[in-house]
Design an enzyme around this catalytic site. Structure first.
Site, short mmCIF file in Angstrom:
data_model
loop_
_atom_site.label_atom_id
_atom_site.label_comp_id
_atom_site.label_asym_id
_atom_site.label_seq_id
_atom_site.Cartn_x
_atom_site.Cartn_y
_atom_site.Cartn_z
N HIS A 83 -4.52 8.43 4.56
CA HIS A 83 -3.14 8.30 4.08
C HIS A 83 -3.14 8.73 2.62
O HIS A 83 -4.15 9.19 2.09
CB HIS A 83 -2.68 6.84 4.28
CG HIS A 83 -1.26 6.57 3.88
ND1 HIS A 83 -0.22 7.38 4.25
CD2 HIS A 83 -0.70 5.56 3.14
CE1 HIS A 83 0.91 6.89 3.76
NE2 HIS A 83 0.65 5.79 3.08
N HIS A 139 7.31 2.53 12.40
CA HIS A 139 7.38 3.03 11.02
C HIS A 139 8.21 4.31 10.94
O HIS A 139 7.74 5.38 10.57
CB HIS A 139 5.95 3.27 10.50
CG HIS A 139 5.87 3.41 8.99
ND1 HIS A 139 5.92 4.63 8.36
CD2 HIS A 139 5.73 2.50 8.02
CE1 HIS A 139 5.81 4.44 7.05
NE2 HIS A 139 5.69 3.17 6.82
N HIS A 182 0.62 -0.31 -0.38
CA HIS A 182 1.94 0.23 -0.74
C HIS A 182 2.98 -0.88 -0.63
O HIS A 182 2.93 -1.72 0.28
CB HIS A 182 2.32 1.38 0.21
CG HIS A 182 2.00 2.74 -0.35
ND1 HIS A 182 1.78 3.84 0.44
CD2 HIS A 182 1.88 3.19 -1.64
CE1 HIS A 182 1.53 4.90 -0.33
NE2 HIS A 182 1.58 4.53 -1.58
N ASP A 191 5.98 -1.19 0.42
CA ASP A 191 6.75 -1.48 1.64
C ASP A 191 5.91 -2.18 2.70
O ASP A 191 6.43 -2.57 3.74
CB ASP A 191 7.41 -0.20 2.19
CG ASP A 191 6.43 0.92 2.48
OD1 ASP A 191 5.41 1.02 1.76
OD2 ASP A 191 6.67 1.71 3.41
N HIS A 192 4.61 -2.37 2.41
CA HIS A 192 3.75 -3.11 3.33
C HIS A 192 3.27 -4.44 2.75
O HIS A 192 2.61 -5.20 3.46
CB HIS A 192 2.54 -2.25 3.73
CG HIS A 192 2.93 -1.06 4.55
ND1 HIS A 192 2.62 -0.95 5.88
CD2 HIS A 192 3.65 0.05 4.25
CE1 HIS A 192 3.11 0.19 6.36
NE2 HIS A 192 3.74 0.81 5.38
N ASP A 197 -0.22 3.34 7.81
CA ASP A 197 0.32 4.70 7.65
C ASP A 197 -0.82 5.70 7.65
O ASP A 197 -1.87 5.48 7.04
CB ASP A 197 1.06 4.80 6.31
CG ASP A 197 2.28 3.91 6.26
OD1 ASP A 197 2.51 3.15 7.21
OD2 ASP A 197 3.01 3.97 5.24
N HIS A 204 -2.55 -1.38 3.91
CA HIS A 204 -2.68 -0.73 2.60
C HIS A 204 -1.67 -1.39 1.67
O HIS A 204 -0.72 -2.03 2.12
CB HIS A 204 -2.48 0.79 2.68
CG HIS A 204 -1.12 1.23 3.14
ND1 HIS A 204 -0.57 0.86 4.35
CD2 HIS A 204 -0.19 2.04 2.54
CE1 HIS A 204 0.62 1.43 4.49
NE2 HIS A 204 0.88 2.13 3.41
#
Lengths: 387, 387
Positions: free
Chosen positions: A196, A339, A71, A73-74, A266, A69
């Site tokens: 998520h 995670h 986001h 932080d990914h 996530d 995804h």
């Protein structure tokens, strides 16, 4: 392409195991899968290239990148990684031609393949444009489109980047999943939605069936008796049937299913991927928050297992118990928890206090699951094995 | 706002001193300026937040961020830093409201200010959108527009981000520079173009004039003689004139110029900023490549000082000699060389081999400049001082 000779190594290296923010012991999400000498990356948080420098993973061997995804932080490490991998830094002064301006799009210049949900392509294209980044080799983005997404188009008004292959696919779902988004003769990848706070997917990496276990004593006397060349043994090993001179037919051992690896992004509910993920040899599942009243000094006095689970779910995440329950549901053979919140340091290999916490987290997952459980830490490496 | 009581500390911490790619001893470009307790950041390469975690710089104190140019190695750390600084990670599951969706734009919620060339605003806005990032506090982007840039507009078809203040200015040049893009009672910032492969600027941070040196013996007898309160000493210290009871007028010492700090982005010719940068107390100048035939094993046999300079310039960069010549031209009192190629490790504080190389680089800069020269390394900290 991994090659035609079958896979020996199928090895996972955790390059980052933190949720949201990095700590001194855990970086943002990224995971390297080594398939023989090729490397596939799953997610690419900030400073993934720094983690690669400190690991045994070879940056130049990365062939594919799968994003669960978008986001930050990914994905925040993706553009700097592409720039470093593909000679993307710098530029030339006025009047000096930059050879990267005109990308050669031919079959000898196979692009780095990137898979991800809607927005992955737009994120990369915009990021490269506004940073004046030209790459020395092409890339292509294949997007996994949800039914609520636009089925076509690039989700940005910018036109194709000079380094971008025009062959990026927009892959629609089939029966709620994305089957075989990549496959060659020995490996295939499918994907499915998982729930998520934003559109998110899990990936299922499946090895093609492998030769069965062969008992030579079952065949050699027959081959000798009929003076058949021993070279047919390799055909038998592949599961073929061989007719001997006297009409006897020998059947090689039936092929066994190959290894199956499931890597989830996530999620607070991965049920849409359950069927595809069934009988995974290894499942990577997030476990962002845990209730550890006796161990975690940040525990609020009113917290209970139920309240922590409710809060964790409201943010789109899972507890160890939820991860364990999913692992049990799909019949996974090995569960790797991943995670973690920044409050759980990742130095449990050297720090007894941290070790106690990670063991407690594993025990919570074990309340619903009896298979092998491992808590990931940065630079941890493990083989995907038939258990 | 730095405050009204004057600056004591004016301290630079180098968070990253590498060009292009990070090494184990140098990270991408970033520099923290501490003004009393406030922090201003200059450039923000990937993993700047990681470097901040390892330094004495406090992330929560960052008030302004100045970008010299939007090349990735100077800006890829900006979005993840904003996300960490401003509670920008994660989101909420379906049906749970995210309080960050509706940003309060009021005077109590002063935005983080970001300055940079055209594209800075579009880069941030697009990056936040495609990563679904909502921030817990607002930001604003002021762009330094070159004459060849569009004077208005945001350079992207995306509308304002939910976390973005609508008060971002597009600042045109005045006489070829951007004077006073920020100022308060004790500090001001101006900018000017410098030549690189893409639009790039340098920043000049100027302290307002400070009280002159005062010799009490010059005033006290007069004050005693006329029975004047000693409290007028503080007015005299500020440079004021004071009339005594008998008509005598005392003049405080004239105010001296405040400190001047010049931070250049990447450049092969910073001459457009020379006038603004004149008499800098400290000049930060890049020195990406050097010709070190006896020391650097990567030296090509046909390389000469001239050929290395020509190659360096063609990529938009400088040699130490060029940095030294510019420092001499503007009459800088202290030159800090920065932004080194990955081939020059940054551990010269502990490694004698590296120390020899960095000393050789400093000597090359000293061929044209007789002031103080320092080669930056990561986490190096130095005060800006009147020399």
């Amino acid at each position: 392409m991994v090659g035609r000779r079958g896979l020996s190594a199928l090895n996972l290296t955790f390059l980052g195991t933190a949720s949201a923010q990095p700590s001194l012991t855990r970086n943002h999400s990224a995971l390297a899968l080594r398939l023989n000498s090729d490397v596939w990356l799953f997610d690419c948080g900030e400073a993934t290239q720094h983690q690669i420098q400190k690991s045994k993973v070879k940056m130049g061997k990365i062939e594919k990148i799968f994003i669960t995804h978008t986001h930050g932080d990914h994905i925040f490490g993706l553009l700097p990684l592409l720039a470093s991998m593909l000679n993307g830094a710098g530029g030339t002064a006025d009047g000096v031609e930059d050879p990267r301006t005109h990308m050669v799009q031919d079959s000898d210049n196979r692009p780095i393949e990137i898979y991800g949900p809607l927005g992955t392509r737009a994120y990369i294209r915009n990021g490269l444009k506004y940073t004046h980044t030209l790459l020395g080799a092409p890339y292509v983005v294949h997007e996994l489109r949800f039914p609520s997404d636009p089925p076509d188009g690039d989700y940005t008004s910018l036109t194709l980047h000079a380094s971008e292959s025009p062959n990026g696919r927009n892959i629609p779902q089939t029966n709620g999943v994305w089957p075989d988004i990549y496959h060659d003769t020995i490996i295939s990848v499918s994907a499915a939605p998982i729930l998520h706070s934003v559109p998110c997917v899990g990936y299922v990496v499946s090895e093609a069936p492998v030769p069965g276990k062969m008992d030579p004593a079952k065949y050699i006397p027959e081959l000798k008796r009929t003076k058949t060349s021993m070279s047919v043994m390799s055909r038998l090993q592949q599961g073929e049937s061989v007719e001997l001179a006297d009409g006897t037919v020998l059947h090689g051992p039936p092929r066994r299913p190959g290894r199956k690896l499931v890597i989830l992004g996530d999620t607070y509910d991965p049920s849409p991927i359950a069927e595809l993920a069934s009988s995974a040899d290894l499942l990577v599942h997030e476990a962002t928050n845990a209730h550890l009243p006796a161990l975690d000094p940040n525990t609020k006095s009113e917290d209970t297992f139920e309240s922590v689970e409710a809060r964790t779910k409201s943010r789109g995440h899972s507890t160890p118990q939820m991860a364990g329950a999913f692992a049990a549901w799909i019949g996974a053979r090995h569960l790797v928890l991943n995670h973690f919140s920044a409050r759980y340091p990742g130095n449990d290999d050297v720090n007894p206090m941290t070790k106690t916490i990670m063991e407690a987290i594993a025990r919570l997952a074990g309340e619903h699951y009896s298979g092998k459980i491992t808590c990931a830490r940065d630079f941890m490496s493990c083989d995907v094995e038939h258990v």
